[in-house]
Design an enzyme around this catalytic site. Sequence first.
Site, mmCIF file in Angstrom:
data_model
loop_
_atom_site.group_PDB
_atom_site.id
_atom_site.type_symbol
_atom_site.label_atom_id
_atom_site.label_comp_id
_atom_site.label_asym_id
_atom_site.label_seq_id
_atom_site.Cartn_x
_atom_site.Cartn_y
_atom_site.Cartn_z
ATOM 1 N N SER A 146 0.770 -1.374 0.026
ATOM 2 C CA SER A 146 0.032 0.020 0.033
ATOM 3 C C SER A 146 0.860 1.420 0.145
ATOM 4 O O SER A 146 1.719 1.451 -0.992
ATOM 5 C CB SER A 146 -0.938 -0.177 1.287
ATOM 6 O OG SER A 146 -1.734 0.788 1.052
ATOM 7 N N GLU A 200 -13.916 7.480 -10.639
ATOM 8 C CA GLU A 200 -14.305 8.546 -11.489
ATOM 9 C C GLU A 200 -13.252 8.774 -12.421
ATOM 10 O O GLU A 200 -12.132 8.622 -12.109
ATOM 11 C CB GLU A 200 -14.785 9.870 -10.641
ATOM 12 C CG GLU A 200 -13.660 10.525 -10.151
ATOM 13 C CD GLU A 200 -14.121 11.789 -9.500
ATOM 14 O OE1 GLU A 200 -13.630 12.940 -9.771
ATOM 15 O OE2 GLU A 200 -15.056 11.760 -8.775
ATOM 16 N N HIS A 250 -4.233 -0.585 -4.263
ATOM 17 C CA HIS A 250 -5.656 -0.954 -4.044
ATOM 18 C C HIS A 250 -6.168 -0.603 -5.328
ATOM 19 O O HIS A 250 -7.309 0.016 -5.574
ATOM 20 C CB HIS A 250 -6.207 0.253 -2.983
ATOM 21 C CG HIS A 250 -5.509 -0.207 -1.753
ATOM 22 N ND1 HIS A 250 -5.709 -1.344 -0.858
ATOM 23 C CD2 HIS A 250 -4.498 0.398 -1.087
ATOM 24 C CE1 HIS A 250 -4.884 -1.128 0.220
ATOM 25 N NE2 HIS A 250 -4.503 0.103 0.332
#
Lengths: 279, 279
Positions: free
Chosen positions: A128, A146, A170
Site C-alpha cells: 500500500s 471517476e 488498491h
Amino acid sequence: MTDRTGALIAIGGHEDKEGDRQILRAVAERLGGGRLILATVASEEPGEYFAAYRAAFAGIGVVDVAELYLDEREDTSNPANRSLLAGAAGIFFTGGDQLRIVSLMGDTPLEAEVRALHARGGVIAGTSAGASAQSETMLVRGSGAESHRIGDLHMAPGLGLIPDVIIDQHFAERGRIGRLLGAVAHNPRLLGIGIDEDSAIIVEDRRFRVIGAGAVTVVDAEKVSHSNIAEAKPDRVLSMHNVILHALSAGDQFDLEERLPLARAGEESAEGAQGAASS
Amino acid sequence: MTDRTGALIAIGGHEDKEGDRQILRAVAERLGGGRLILATVASEEPGEYFAAYRAAFAGIGVVDVAELYLDEREDTSNPANRSLLAGAAGIFFTGGDQLRIVSLMGDTPLEAEVRALHARGGVIAGTSAGASAQSETMLVRGSGAESHRIGDLHMAPGLGLIPDVIIDQHFAERGRIGRLLGAVAHNPRLLGIGIDEDSAIIVEDRRFRVIGAGAVTVVDAEKVSHSNIAEAKPDRVLSMHNVILHALSAGDQFDLEERLPLARAGEESAEGAQGAASS
C-alpha cells in the site's frame, strides 16, 4: 548476502496474512534466514501494524524481526536505527500514508541505509503506502471511481528505488485507472503501474514478475498523440489518445527498460492446449 | 426528416435531468419538433421512469412525448405500438435491464420500426441499459471494482444499431474497466466503449462525438499480442498485453472505422496557448 542488487517487492495492499501468504513468503524466501525490519513509519499508530505483521511472518517461519519507527525526522540520525538496518536482510514497509515515509526518511542517513541494504542483495518490500513510496514519483491524493479531472491529483517524489515508474495500489478495488492515467499524462517518461490488493510485483534487474490473486495494470503514455493535461482548467476531464495498457496477472513478466511484457514461459504449450480444447 | 440516417445517442446513465440538461438537449434538438417516444421497456416498473423523463424533457421544450411499454413479446405485434414508432421523430430508451429490451424486442416488427426510424433520420437514444442495448454485443453481468476474472462475465447480442462495438455504462463510477477489457478479450473485432455517468456519445456516420461531464474510455484489443481468455479456468485473472486505450472527453471525436480519435478542432491553437503559458 549475494553480490547483486536485491529484490524490490511492491504490494497493492491487503495481502493475505492468514492463509497461504504467498506474497509474504516471497519476502521471507529472500531473507536467507536473516533479520527482517518491519518499518511502520507510514502510520501514526504503528502498534497494530507491527503486531499483525510480526504474527503473519512468524506463521511462515520468520521470527527474527525488529520494528523501525520514526516520530521525527531527526530520529533518522539515531545510531540505533541505522544499525538496525545495517544488520538486516530485508525491510518491509507497512501501510498508512506514503508522505509520512518520504517526508521523514527522504535524503537522510537512514534512506542511505535502505539503499545500501538493496545494493548488497537485501529485499525491500512495501505494501500500500509502502509500495507507492518505492517508486520514483508517488501518487499522494486523487479520486477513485471517476474519470480523471486535471486538477484532482497530487504527486510527490518517492524514495526512487524503482526509477521511471509511478506505482498506485488498491488499484482495481478503488477504481484508480483514472488517476493513474492522469499521473502518466503529466510526463509520459514515467510508466504507470497499478497493483491490485493481494497482488505484487517483484522487481529484479529492471524486470518485474507478477504474483498474487489480482492483476497488475501497466499504462504507458509514450505513444500518446494528444492529451489535454496542460490545459490547466482543474475541472476539465482528462483526454488522452493512444495509451498502451497491459493487464498482467500471476506469472506475467515485464521488462521495464523495453516497456514490454515478456513472452510467457510455456506459452506455446498453453496455446497447444487451447487448440486441443477448441478443436 | 432528412434523407440520411439519424443519430444514435448512447448515454452512460444518471444524465442531468434538472440543470442544463446538455445531453437531453442533444436528443431534443434532433427531433425537429416531432414526437419523442419514451421507451421504458427496460424496467418492470416503468411509471417512475416515464414521469421523470416526461418532466425532464418538458423543461427543455419537448412536450410531444408518448410512452412505449411492453409486457410481453407479443405486444411487439400490436399495431398501436407499431404506429407509435411509425409517427415518431425519435425514441429514448430509459434504464433498467438491457436483457429486457432485447429479449422482448429482438427480431420483432417493433425492432424493425426502430431501425426504420433510424434509417429515415430519427434519433435513437438510450441511457444505461438503453445505451448497452444499442451495441452489437451487450455486457449483461460482470463485477466492477475488481480486475477481470475470466469466468465472471456474461454477454448477449444487443440490438446491433451500432455494429462492431460493445458499450458499457456507469463506467468509471462502477470501476468497470476490468469487465470491458474482459469483454474485448473474447473477440478483438469488437471495440469496447465505456461511458461515464452524465456523459454520452453521439454516433453519426460511423463517427462519434463525446458530450457531457465525464469521460468515454475506448479499449481496442486489435493489437493484443497475448491473452489468456481462452484458458477456461473461471477464477483466473485476465492477462492481456498491448491493449490500446483512449481516454476521451467532451469535444473529442472518434472514427469507428479507423478505430482512431480524430484530431481535435482547434488543437493547434490550444498547443500555441500551452507554449505561451509554459514559456
